[in-house]
Design an enzyme around this catalytic site. Structure first.
Site, short mmCIF file in Angstrom:
data_model
loop_
_atom_site.label_atom_id
_atom_site.label_comp_id
_atom_site.label_asym_id
_atom_site.label_seq_id
_atom_site.Cartn_x
_atom_site.Cartn_y
_atom_site.Cartn_z
N GLU A 198 -92.67 48.59 -127.98
CA GLU A 198 -91.88 49.73 -128.44
C GLU A 198 -92.64 51.05 -128.34
O GLU A 198 -92.03 52.12 -128.37
CB GLU A 198 -91.43 49.47 -129.88
CG GLU A 198 -90.45 48.31 -129.92
CD GLU A 198 -90.23 47.71 -131.30
OE1 GLU A 198 -89.24 48.07 -131.93
OE2 GLU A 198 -91.04 46.86 -131.73
N GLN B 93 -94.25 46.52 -119.90
CA GLN B 93 -93.64 46.82 -121.20
C GLN B 93 -93.78 48.30 -121.54
O GLN B 93 -92.85 48.93 -122.03
CB GLN B 93 -94.32 45.99 -122.30
CG GLN B 93 -93.86 44.56 -122.35
CD GLN B 93 -92.48 44.48 -122.97
OE1 GLN B 93 -91.47 44.48 -122.29
NE2 GLN B 93 -92.42 44.41 -124.29
N GLY C 285 -82.94 42.10 -125.21
CA GLY C 285 -82.53 42.02 -126.61
C GLY C 285 -82.62 43.38 -127.26
O GLY C 285 -81.63 43.92 -127.72
N PHE C 286 -83.84 43.91 -127.31
CA PHE C 286 -84.09 45.27 -127.80
C PHE C 286 -83.69 45.44 -129.26
O PHE C 286 -83.47 46.56 -129.72
CB PHE C 286 -83.40 46.31 -126.91
CG PHE C 286 -83.60 46.09 -125.45
CD1 PHE C 286 -84.87 46.17 -124.89
CD2 PHE C 286 -82.54 45.74 -124.61
CE1 PHE C 286 -85.08 45.94 -123.54
CE2 PHE C 286 -82.74 45.50 -123.26
CZ PHE C 286 -84.01 45.60 -122.72
N VAL D 259 -97.07 46.17 -127.56
CA VAL D 259 -96.79 47.10 -126.46
C VAL D 259 -95.30 47.34 -126.24
O VAL D 259 -94.92 48.17 -125.43
CB VAL D 259 -97.41 46.59 -125.14
CG1 VAL D 259 -98.93 46.66 -125.20
CG2 VAL D 259 -96.95 45.18 -124.81
N LYS E 257 -102.59 44.13 -130.59
CA LYS E 257 -101.59 45.02 -131.18
C LYS E 257 -100.25 44.73 -130.51
O LYS E 257 -99.94 43.58 -130.25
CB LYS E 257 -102.04 46.46 -131.04
CG LYS E 257 -103.27 46.79 -131.92
CD LYS E 257 -103.65 48.24 -131.80
CE LYS E 257 -104.65 48.63 -132.90
NZ LYS E 257 -105.03 50.06 -132.78
N ILE F 66 -105.58 43.31 -124.61
CA ILE F 66 -104.44 43.13 -123.71
C ILE F 66 -104.49 41.73 -123.13
O ILE F 66 -105.47 41.34 -122.51
CB ILE F 66 -104.46 44.20 -122.61
CG1 ILE F 66 -104.24 45.57 -123.27
CG2 ILE F 66 -103.40 43.93 -121.58
CD1 ILE F 66 -104.62 46.72 -122.41
#
Lengths: 745, 340, 162
Positions: A712, A645, A247-248, A710, A708, A636
């Site tokens: 981008e 990722q 998708g991005f 990962v 958090k 994580i």
């Protein structure tokens, strides 16, 4: 892994999250059985193909619909003359995340590649040829293309509804007191997401009920949007999007052809499928626009940044407002006493840009890291030492504390593995045989937003559970990571968990974007599980027949499908026993994921990226020989998936630095490379050695789970690291991305 | 894609003189049909023609037009006698495409000029007399040699560059009989209005013949500069061969790729090398000669410098000798220093 | 005009009444035979998502005119696993996380199966990376892909020896 065992976040995750389990959808994917939208073929299905504009500006004067209709197999041709009505104009911004789009509302052409007709036929071959036979005639006007194609203007917002400028501290005073300053200009090229899966949709009506298969990053929002444009209730629509073939950012927003296919399916009372051709993905589904960024760093006599000024000129479309917020990437990375970030834009005849993996941050970080490297060299300092000298202990744009920031550890770990300490200061001093060798670094930083998500959890009589939320898996691993979190929320083994997701009749999981999906949807799922466990605990502790009876304030802990008394672990009971005695088939909980109130801290993922490049001194060919990053990303959930990722993001950085560039012919506005032979993305051979480490980071503020993002982060930092390594190898400072071989000779 | 009649020619007799476009591996023709650049009303499938042999030919080789690129690249006699041909093949496209693409098809492939590939742009090569849209457009990849105001496109083949360097001859069968053309001049250069066809109507390429390479067999290289490490067309490329006796060059071959509408063989450069020691200054002088007359056709002046340098590189590597590697690897500009 | 096409797909010979001479092998597999494991990424031989084995050789099904392959044996991703038992390459991709979105994965795996059969790359990572460069992965799972191919090569070499 060892790091994870020591995490002391204030929500205890059990034995599922933190494990490198393989993807739960992995077998489907390696056997070709994972269903993507274009794989659907309901009985009686027709194929649709759009015809696209061959000019960038003007109007369509004529379409040879007769020729198209005469082609064997062509069933219907939709043009502005006969397009069935929509309840809302496609140019209406129905919400902040809606783009103006082309659904044959008129004969205007506003960019090359815009859909100007839809041809529906019995076969894909017939529809394709029908579209070609339309042979449009145009009234064309001269297109406005590129950063200098029009007069710049001041946008009211950048990105999605964000202010276009920021000033912190006293710029004039800071500059007046500075010892020296440095100006630099960096240009970045237009880039297109190019997910390997072309955008596709299969639509079928059952009376007034609509079923849609289409990859979408925000399934709940898409349902609302379709309903608004079609004038029906959201409850009449089912969207299935179990797998996105990438998708991005390009599959978060509706595009016109999706509406046309739905209209055609209703009009013809047949299922209709459309998949964009690769060349048709250059235009209507967003892109990262070209930028020209101007940076000025004022430095005090010790080499500290006194003032940081970052201006971005970005390409925009003529008909909508998405301005690449590249300057904002400078807000929170390095300490400075004053800063100013501003944006301007130039309206050109292209499709509207949109969010593309690390929107704003990727080009902004590229320019900032080049400028930082130039400053370090001007001061005669090691680039890492210069960054440490200017380490931001608080967010310079707001003065806020960071919720957590293990960036020093990232620098240390990655520099150590890379061997950075042996780096000579001067460029063009390292060789490997005939080749020039260079080392460069960059800082990675990406914000940690949260959106809105809801989830349900249902514990069944046999102790198994089903959890539900309409999350989107575009490769980041939602099917796996979210299930791991959900299982911990329920206190069961993941093998006993059924995860229903990827379709719109489930609780809304919000958008898979901004690197915030796992945190947001994960929180909702965890809370739904916790809500279920709470009800179960109430049943048990109030039941005199339960070994947990009267646990009272001591409370209970859920794990492995049992509840344990906190004050006496020898007293426990299995979920199925609690339910059986209560005579219940199931217990159902609900949960939400969102950030409560205004953020009181600056929340970012961080990383340090180190690159080694080899450059042929005669021919300029560049090879990224080694790429090492270390990242601090909070808790994580699945180390293997997180690594994938991060590596993927870093390789996007390689593409940004060396390959990706969409080129228009300025005379026609058409692309000259809208295919995967001309628009280069990295291939396997471009990636000889790459590693992503993670460092321990416990963040009790970012969200209850300490997660958090990962997705981008890896793009940021990497582009600058490669450019700086190229400079270190050659002595030629890249000021334009992608870096072409001929610019180095 | 337009509708067409599909027929298959199982014998050379059926293929020669057949009306329609010849379909071999399909990797170029089908692509052009999909984008509307080729619109044949009839396809003649020649994949079954009995032209899939690689035969000894007096110290050289005779290669059937239907030999697939992948098979050619891994053929022991190609590796032994024409390693630069193997390197060129492996430098092109992808393993999948090389499994489909044929020798004849590779020779016949169209330019990658983006204006040729855009049916909306006037193009002399597609339609003579309509003009050249590339001139004044995006020309970073366009010709620096042999171009005219009628066409500035380049030939994209890697294989043909190596074939041209090593004196390959194209064997052609036509309705009027057979004929032969040197590879180096097979692809016509453009005139002011377009580009004449390489083959007359009804002609079929049957074989490519490579003569005995003599002492160059182990001193032959192909080098390619490209933006990606793999799966990308050349910015510029070069094939070179050298034979040395008593530190004097006794035979030399040099052809450039990505610079013109044909592989650019430079016999002038080759002649200048004869009798000289195989050292870089001599290679540089040869490269200078090879680029004589080069001129940018747009924003591509850098290609002249790059072409000159890659010619020097190819000659230098050829002089050093072909590495003994089985199978061959694509020619990388990095090779020789960081690995291999 | 309907033309007849014989294909042996994953071991089963089928006679297909082809309704359109333009159909590529890819569109025959996906749209006519429901074998949708093979993906369309670019339709022009530029991405490798449609890689299948034709008579044992990896090729882009998107540039294979179906009629031209009359009589061919085609292996697709659907033909690799034996029941629930994954092919060693599939298993290695799973274990090494050699994919993310999964869209290029069938093509990567078919390409890797052929690469190993070609026996030219062996355990040289450089050759594996080059040999897999006809398969684009936009998620950029290249590190995992290379590890998976090397791992599967080792596994299959052992199996052959046994």
């Amino acid at each position: 892994m060892a790091d994870l065992m020591n995490v002391q976040a204030h929500v205890r995750l059990g034995s599922n999250a933190g494990q490198s389990m393989t993807r739960r959808d992995g077998v489907l994917k390696v056997t070709g059985r994972a269903p993507y939208a274009a794989d659907r073929q309901p009985g009686g299905m027709l194929h649709a193909v759009t015809a696209t504009a061959g000019i960038a500006r003007g109007r369509v004067a004529h379409l040879d619909t007769a020729a198209a209709l005469a082609h064997p197999g062509v069933v219907r041709v939709y043009t502005p003359a006969n397009r069935p009505p929509l309840a809302e104009h496609p140019d209406t911004k129905i919400h902040g995340f809606a783009w103006r789009m082309e659904a044959l509302q008129d004969d205007t052409v506003r960019y090359a590649g815009q859909p100007i007709a839809l041809v529906v036929a019995d076969t894909l071959e017939a529809a394709t040829e029908g579209a070609r036979l339309l042979n449009p005639r145009y009234e064309a006007e001269a297109p406005r293309i590129g950063l200098d194609g029009n007069t710049p203007y001041q946008p009211e917002t950048v990105s999605i509804g964000r202010p276009p400028s920021l000033e912190a501290g006293d710029m004039d005073a800071a500059r007046a007191g500075a010892a020296r300053h440095l100006d630099t200009v960096v240009e970045t090229a237009a880039q297109y997401h190019n997910a390997l899966e072309p955008h596709a949709i299969t639509a079928q009506w059952f009376g007034d009920r609509l079923e849609i298969d289409t990859p979408n990053q925000a399934i709940g929002l898409a349902k609302q949007s379709f309903a608004t444009y079609l004038g029906i209730e959201p409850s009449q629509i089912l969207i299935r999007s179990p797998f996105l073939g990438g998708g991005f950012g390009s599959k978060a927003i509706l595009y016109g052809a999706q509406l046309l296919v739905v209209l055609a399916a209703r009009d013809l009372d047949r299922p209709v499928k459309l998949a964009l051709r690769r060349d048709q993905m250059f235009g209507p589904v967003g892109h990262r626009p070209a930028t020209r960024q101007t940076l000025r760093l004022d430095l005090d006599e010790h080499g500290r940044i006194a003032a940081l000024d970052h201006h971005t000129l970005a390409v925009a479309s003529t008909f909508d407002d998405f301005i690449e917020s590249a300057s904002n990437a400078s807000h929170s990375v390095y300490a400075t006493t004053a800063m100013r970030t501003t944006h301007s834009a130039v309206r050109t005849d292209t499709g509207t840009p949109g969010p593309m993996r690390a929107p704003g941050e990727a080009p902004g970080s590229a320019a900032l890291e080049v400028a930082i490297d130039e400053a370090a060299y001007a001061l005669g300092m090691d680039p890492l030492a210069f960054r440490l000298l200017n380490y931001a202990d608080t967010d310079p744009s707001t003065g806020m504390e960071f919720s957590s920031k293990a960036l020093r550890e990232c620098y240390e770990r990655a520099a150590d593995l890379f061997g950075w300490k042996d780096r000579p200061l001067e460029p063009r001093t390292m060789r490997q045989g005939r080749l020039l060798k260079g080392w460069g670094m960059g800082t990675a930083q990406f914000p940690c937003p949260m959106f809105q998500a809801a989830a349900h959890a249902t514990l069944r009589a046999d102790g198994s559970a089903v959890v539900e939320t309409s999350a989107a898996d575009m490769g980041q691993g939602a099917w796996t990571a979210l299930a791991q979190i959900a299982a911990d929320g329920l206190g069961i083994d993941i093998d006993r968990l059924e995860f229903r997701s990827g379709q719109s009749d489930l609780p809304d999981a919000g958008v898979a974007g901004g690197s915030g999906h796992t945190a947001t949807a994960g929180t909702a799922l965890f809370n739904a599980g916790a809500d279920t466990v709470r009800q179960l605990a109430d049943l048990a502790t109030n039941d005199p027949a339960s070994p947990l009876f009267g646990a009272g304030n001591a409370g209970v802990t859920a794990r492995g499908g049992r509840l344990y008394r906190n004050d006496d672990e020898s007293r426990s009971e299995a979920y199925e026993d609690i339910l059986a005695r209560a005579g219940l088939d199931l217990v159902r909980g609900e949960g939400k994921g969102a950030r409560e109130g205004e953020a009181q801290r600056a929340m970012f993922s961080h990383g340090g990226v180190f690159a080694e490049v080899l450059v042929d001194p005669d021919l300029g060919q560049i090879r990224v020989n080694r790429l090492v990053g270390a990242f601090a990303v909070g808790r994580i959930v699945n180390p293997q998936l997180a690594r994938s990722q991060l590596l993927g993001g870093m390789i996007w950085g390689v593409g940004f630095a060396l390959h990706e560039e969409a080129i228009h012919d300025a005379r026609t506005g058409r692309f000259t490379n809208n295919d995967l032979a001309g628009y280069h993305i990295p291939v396997n051979a471009d990636i000889p050695m790459i590693e992503a480490l993670t460092v321990h980071e416990d963040d009790p503020f970012v969200n209850a789970l300490g997660i958090k993002g990962v997705g981008e982060l890896g793009v940021t930092g990497t582009v600058g690291a490669i450019a700086n390594a190229v400079w270190h190898a050659t002595g030629v400072r890249p000021h334009r991305f992608p870096i072409h071989p001929e610019s180095l000779i | 894609m337009n509708l067409f009649d599909y027929t298959r020619a199982d014998t050379l007799g059926a293929a020669v003189g057949a009306e329609g476009a010849l379909l071999a591996g399909g990797t170029n023709l089908l692509d052009l049909m999909k984008i509307g650049v080729a619109t044949p009303s009839r396809l003649v499938d020649v994949t079954r023609l009995p032209l899939s042999q690689i035969e000894d030919h007096g110290g050289g080789l005779r290669i059937g037009a239907m030999v697939r690129n992948a098979d050619l690249a891994r053929h022991p006699q190609v590796l032994a006698r024409f390693p630069a041909v193997a390197e060129a093949l492996l430098s092109g496209a992808s393993a999948q495409l090389r499994n489909a693409a044929t020798t004849g098809g590779n020779v016949m492939q169209s330019t990658r000029c983006s204006y040729f590939m855009d049916p909306l742009s006037p193009c002399n090569r597609r339609e003579p007399g309509t003009g050249c849209s590339a001139i004044g457009g995006e020309t970073r990849n366009h010709a620096i040699l042999g171009w005219t105001s009628g066409c500035i496109a380049t030939h994209p083949s890697d294989l043909c560059v190596a074939l041209a360097a090593f004196d390959a001859v194209v064997e052609i069968a036509g309705p009027a009989g057979t004929r032969e053309v040197p590879m180096a001049t097979f692809h016509p250069l453009p005139d002011a209005n377009g580009v004449p066809p390489a083959l007359a109507a009804g002609e079929v390429i049957t074989h490519i013949r490579l003569p005995d390479p003599g002492g160059m067999a182990r001193h032959a290289r192909y080098v390619k500069l490209r933006e990606r490490t793999s799966f990308a067309f050349a910015i510029v490329s070069a094939a070179a061969g050298i034979a040395v006796q008593d530190n004097r060059i006794v035979a030399a071959r040099l052809a450039l790729g990505g610079v013109a509408a044909r592989p650019w063989r430079s016999t002038g450069a080759e002649a200048a090398l004869l009798g000289q020691p195989p050292i870089e200054t001599n290679f540089a002088r040869a490269a200078e000669l090879a680029l004589q007359g080069a001129a940018p056709s747009g924003n591509n002046a850098a290609k002249i410098v790059l072409a000159r340098r890659i010619a020097v590189r190819a000659l230098t590597l050829a002089a050093a000798g072909t590495p003994d590697r089985m199978p061959a690897l694509p020619a990388s500009v990095f090779e020789g220093d960081d690995h291999g | 005009m309907t033309q007849t096409l014989n294909l042996t797909i994953n071991g089963t010979t089928q006679t297909i009444a082809l309704d359109d001479p333009r159909a590529t092998l890819l569109d025959v597999l996906r749209e006519r035979l429901g074998l949708t494991g093979t993906k369309k990424g670019c339709d022009r031989g530029q991405c490798g998502a449609c890689t299948v084995l034709i008579d044992g050789r990896r090729m882009n099904a998107c540039l294979a005119l179906a009629l031209s392959h009359d009589g061919a044996a085609v292996t697709t991703i659907e033909g690799l696993a034996e029941g629930d038992r994954l092919h060693p390459v599939q298993d290695a991709f799973l274990r090494h996380d050699g994919f993310q979105c999964g869209y290029c994965t069938p093509g990567q795996i078919m390409s890797a199966v052929a690469l190993i059969a070609e026996a030219e790359a062996g355990l040289d990572p450089e050759r594996v990376r080059e040999g897999m460069s006809g398969n684009l992965c936009r998620c950029a799972a290249y590190a995992g892909i290379t590890e998976a191919v090397l791992d599967a090569t080792r596994t299959m070499t052992r199996e052959d020896a046994a």
